[in-house]
Design a protein around this motif. Structure first.
Motif, PDB file in Angstrom:
ATOM      1  N   MET A   1       0.891  -1.484   0.078  1.00  0.00           N
ATOM      2  CA  MET A   1      -0.076   0.152   0.174  1.00  0.00           C
ATOM      3  C   MET A   1       0.779   0.955  -0.154  1.00  0.00           C
ATOM      4  SD  MET A   1      -3.014  -1.676   2.272  1.00  0.00           S
ATOM      5  CE  MET A   1      -4.198  -0.746   1.519  1.00  0.00           C
ATOM      6  N   ASN A   2       0.193   2.364  -0.614  1.00  0.00           N
ATOM      7  CA  ASN A   2       1.094   3.527  -0.425  1.00  0.00           C
ATOM      8  C   ASN A   2       2.009   3.788   1.119  1.00  0.00           C
ATOM      9  OD1 ASN A   2      -0.725   4.492   1.682  1.00  0.00           O
ATOM     10  ND2 ASN A   2      -1.278   6.315   0.371  1.00  0.00           N
ATOM     11  N   TYR A  28      -2.393  -9.396  -8.461  1.00  0.00           N
ATOM     12  CA  TYR A  28      -2.880  -8.501  -9.249  1.00  0.00           C
ATOM     13  C   TYR A  28      -4.345  -7.775  -9.801  1.00  0.00           C
ATOM     14  CZ  TYR A  28      -2.977  -4.730 -12.955  1.00  0.00           C
ATOM     15  OH  TYR A  28      -2.879  -3.985 -14.278  1.00  0.00           O
ATOM     16  N   THR A  31      -4.648  -5.745  -6.157  1.00  0.00           N
ATOM     17  CA  THR A  31      -4.106  -4.689  -6.555  1.00  0.00           C
ATOM     18  C   THR A  31      -5.411  -3.061  -7.010  1.00  0.00           C
ATOM     19  OG1 THR A  31      -3.299  -4.870  -8.316  1.00  0.00           O
ATOM     20  CG2 THR A  31      -1.629  -5.644  -5.978  1.00  0.00           C
ATOM     21  N   GLN A  32      -5.750  -3.916  -8.171  1.00  0.00           N
ATOM     22  CA  GLN A  32      -6.303  -3.150  -9.338  1.00  0.00           C
ATOM     23  C   GLN A  32      -7.997  -2.789  -8.304  1.00  0.00           C
ATOM     24  OE1 GLN A  32      -5.062  -1.503 -12.364  1.00  0.00           O
ATOM     25  NE2 GLN A  32      -3.485  -2.508 -11.170  1.00  0.00           N
ATOM     26  N   LYS A  35      -7.650   0.211  -6.108  1.00  0.00           N
ATOM     27  CA  LYS A  35      -6.834   0.999  -6.477  1.00  0.00           C
ATOM     28  C   LYS A  35      -8.450   1.681  -6.725  1.00  0.00           C
ATOM     29  CE  LYS A  35      -2.864   0.948  -9.174  1.00  0.00           C
ATOM     30  NZ  LYS A  35      -2.054   0.667 -10.407  1.00  0.00           N
ATOM     31  N   ASN A  40      -7.922   5.306  -6.662  1.00  0.00           N
ATOM     32  CA  ASN A  40      -7.012   5.696  -6.854  1.00  0.00           C
ATOM     33  C   ASN A  40      -5.965   6.227  -5.611  1.00  0.00           C
ATOM     34  OD1 ASN A  40      -6.520   3.861  -9.334  1.00  0.00           O
ATOM     35  ND2 ASN A  40      -7.280   6.337 -10.512  1.00  0.00           N
ATOM     36  N   THR A  43      -2.631   2.568  -3.249  1.00  0.00           N
ATOM     37  CA  THR A  43      -2.467   1.350  -4.106  1.00  0.00           C
ATOM     38  C   THR A  43      -1.399   0.333  -2.864  1.00  0.00           C
ATOM     39  OG1 THR A  43      -0.039   2.838  -4.352  1.00  0.00           O
ATOM     40  CG2 THR A  43      -2.106   2.708  -5.948  1.00  0.00           C
ATOM     41  N   ASN A  45       1.968  -2.395  -3.377  1.00  0.00           N
ATOM     42  CA  ASN A  45       2.298  -2.865  -4.013  1.00  0.00           C
ATOM     43  C   ASN A  45       3.013  -4.334  -3.746  1.00  0.00           C
ATOM     44  OD1 ASN A  45       5.140  -3.025  -2.428  1.00  0.00           O
ATOM     45  ND2 ASN A  45       4.724  -0.936  -1.555  1.00  0.00           N
TER      46      ASN A  45
END
Length: 112
Positions: A1-2, A28, A31-32, A35, A40, A43, A45
């Motif tokens: 995450m951020n 994946y 992750t989408q 977002k 958005n 996120t 990672n």
């Protein structure tokens, strides 16, 4: 995450909740979805996601199914019954934490 430690501390809860709501998912896709749900703003990672997924699997909270996807194999993660119980517990803890933070950040004025 951020980069926020607050988000990093809740990554496993987010993963469990995503799988509880969406059934099986691959990395994946998770992750989408994060977002999408946060416009958005948040996120995840891969460097944080996959170690968390592997730990949840090792703890018996997730199962993995490997499925052919074109020229490669894709790992789908699903929540186990033990994972469903853990999700309920973690969400209750997180809600309690958020309630306490609200009280600390926005204390009610005492009319004493």
């Amino acid at each position: 995450m951020n980069n926020s430690q607050l988000y990093k501390g809740s990554l496993t809860t987010v993963i469990l909740k995503l799988l509880e709501e969406n059934g099986r998912m691959y990395g994946y896709e998770m992750t989408q979805k994060v977002k999408e749900l946060t416009a958005n703003e948040v996120t995840i990672n891969e460097g944080a996601l996959y170690p968390a997924l592997h730990k949840l699997e090792a703890d018996g909270l997730l199962t993995v199914e490997v499925v052919p996807a074109g020229n490669r194999m894709r790992k789908y993660y699903s929540i186990t019954p033990k994972g469903q119980t853990e999700t309920v517990n973690r969400l209750a803890e997180l809600e309690e934490f958020m309630k306490h933070m609200q009280l600390l950040l926005h204390p009610k004025v005492s009319l004493g």
